[in-house]
Design an enzyme around this catalytic site. Structure first.
Site, PDB file in Angstrom:
ATOM      1  N   GLY A  10     -23.614 -13.000  35.380  1.00 28.52           N
ATOM      2  CA  GLY A  10     -25.029 -12.801  35.709  1.00 28.52           C
ATOM      3  C   GLY A  10     -25.315 -13.175  37.143  1.00 28.52           C
ATOM      4  O   GLY A  10     -24.392 -13.460  37.909  1.00 28.52           O
ATOM      5  N   ASP A 129     -37.459 -18.282  29.071  1.00 29.94           N
ATOM      6  CA  ASP A 129     -36.830 -16.990  29.363  1.00 29.94           C
ATOM      7  C   ASP A 129     -36.499 -16.279  28.057  1.00 29.94           C
ATOM      8  O   ASP A 129     -35.362 -15.845  27.833  1.00 29.94           O
ATOM      9  CB  ASP A 129     -35.557 -17.220  30.196  1.00 29.94           C
ATOM     10  CG  ASP A 129     -34.981 -15.928  30.772  1.00 29.94           C
ATOM     11  OD1 ASP A 129     -35.699 -14.906  30.820  1.00 29.94           O
ATOM     12  OD2 ASP A 129     -33.800 -15.930  31.169  1.00 29.94           O
TER      13      ASP A 129
HETATM   14  N1  LIG Z   1     -22.387 -19.805  22.983  1.00 31.54           N
HETATM   15  C1  LIG Z   1     -22.186 -18.490  23.083  1.00 31.54           C
HETATM   16  N2  LIG Z   1     -21.395 -17.830  22.210  1.00 31.54           N
HETATM   17  C2  LIG Z   1     -21.179 -16.507  22.323  1.00 31.54           C
HETATM   18  N3  LIG Z   1     -21.718 -15.737  23.295  1.00 31.54           N
HETATM   19  C3  LIG Z   1     -22.522 -16.306  24.186  1.00 31.54           C
HETATM   20  C4  LIG Z   1     -22.816 -17.711  24.139  1.00 31.54           C
HETATM   21  N4  LIG Z   1     -23.634 -18.026  25.166  1.00 31.54           N
HETATM   22  C5  LIG Z   1     -23.844 -16.881  25.830  1.00 31.54           C
HETATM   23  N5  LIG Z   1     -23.190 -15.839  25.264  1.00 31.54           N
HETATM   24  C6  LIG Z   1     -23.162 -14.433  25.748  1.00 31.54           C
HETATM   25  O1  LIG Z   1     -23.234 -14.445  27.174  1.00 31.54           O
HETATM   26  C7  LIG Z   1     -24.441 -13.819  27.624  1.00 31.54           C
HETATM   27  C8  LIG Z   1     -25.018 -14.583  28.802  1.00 31.54           C
HETATM   28  O2  LIG Z   1     -25.283 -15.932  28.430  1.00 31.54           O
HETATM   29  P1  LIG Z   1     -26.590 -16.701  28.912  1.00 31.54           P
HETATM   30  O3  LIG Z   1     -26.483 -18.127  28.482  1.00 31.54           O
HETATM   31  O4  LIG Z   1     -27.780 -15.933  28.462  1.00 31.54           O
HETATM   32  O5  LIG Z   1     -26.412 -16.662  30.490  1.00 31.54           O
HETATM   33  P2  LIG Z   1     -27.255 -15.975  31.662  1.00 31.54           P
HETATM   34  O6  LIG Z   1     -28.009 -17.106  32.272  1.00 31.54           O
HETATM   35  O7  LIG Z   1     -26.217 -15.388  32.545  1.00 31.54           O
HETATM   36  O8  LIG Z   1     -28.168 -14.940  31.045  1.00 31.54           O
HETATM   37  C9  LIG Z   1     -25.357 -13.817  26.410  1.00 31.54           C
HETATM   38  O9  LIG Z   1     -26.303 -12.769  26.465  1.00 31.54           O
HETATM   39  C10 LIG Z   1     -24.363 -13.658  25.271  1.00 31.54           C
HETATM   40  O10 LIG Z   1     -23.974 -12.290  25.142  1.00 31.54           O
HETATM   41 MG   LIG Z   2     -29.314 -14.911  29.389  1.00 35.77          MG
END
Ligand SMILES: Nc1ncnc2c1ncn2[C@@H]1O[C@H](COP(=O)(O)OP(=O)(O)O)[C@@H](O)[C@H]1O
Ligand SMILES: [Mg+2]
Length: 220
Positions: A10, A129
């Protein structure tokens, strides 16, 4: 050294699937932003990291499903958390089920999503968010549960204003990502209202924020 598989890249950071003491683990690393002043950048990054860990842990004490935090490295701004196997992001789940015309499953799930946000707000956690990419769907034997993630922008607040804006952010994201789905968002609200404290005041606030847009609320 465990192998790393890139899960997502991201604007704020990078996520990898790995293992931690033999368990499936998600490594979420926030990187430095060259265009930000280094001191400010470090402060912001650290604040988001801290908030994310704090809220993930608090959720669990409130009975809300979130990934378990395994380890936090403040030097590299990295969180190691439980990798949620067998989940899909709510966005993909909705798209798939809309395409197949499976509305009942979606309505039940959206009610559940709203209920979960109600629990968050009862615990005075404002997610900050809420989008359908920041909620994971997990299959249970006879139903689907939701897992809340991405708490970097979360704050602690009991204010009706903050709760109303949280729902407004979700509504905007929801209706633009999933057009013609007002009925599903209404289910989210119904689930929310079934459990959230001061739910009438929050929904009134949501209507108010809808009319004026969210910007003014941030300076007021
Ligand atoms: N604990 C987790 N287990 C599995 N997939 C995850 C997990 N955390 C995040 N993801 C995957 O990674 C993506 C991005 O994580 P996120 O925490 O939303 O970060 P960002 O701040 O980049 O949006 C999520 O939309 C999901 O698809
Ligand atoms: Mg996210």
């Amino acid at each position: 050294m465990a192998t790393l598989q890139l899960v997502s890249q991201g604007a704020e950071g990078r996520l990898f699937e790995t293992t931690f003491l033999g368990k499936p683990c998600l490594k979420k690393e926030r990187f430095k932003k060259a265009y930000r002043h280094p001191v400010l950048d470090e402060k912001l990054t650290n604040k988001r990291l801290t908030q994310e860990c704090r809220s993930l842990s608090k959720c669990r004490s409130l009975g809300i499903r979130t990934p378990t935090v395994y380890y936090v490295d403040h030097k590299t701004n990295t969180i190691y958390m439980e990798y949620m196997k067998h989940t899909v992001v709510l966005k993909d789940f909705i798209d798939e089920h809309v395409a197949r015309g499976e509305r009942t499953i979606l309505e039940d799930l959206c009610y559940n999503v709203g209920y979960t946000i109600g629990l968050l707000h009862n615990g005075d956690i404002i997610h900050g968010d809420l989008t359908t990419s920041n909620i994971l769907v997990m299959k249970r034997i006879d139903k689907y549960d939701c897992v809340m993630i991405d708490f970097g922008l979360s704050i602690n607040s009991s204010l009706v204003e903050d709760k109303g804006v949280d729902l407004y952010v979700l509504e905007k994201a929801f209706l633009s990502t999933h057009p013609n789905s007002q009925d599903l968002f209404d289910k989210i609200l119904a689930g929310y209202c079934s459990v959230a404290r001061a739910q009438k005041a929050v929904v009134t606030k949501l209507r108010e924020v809808r009319l004026r847009g969210r910007k003014r609320s941030m300076v007021g």
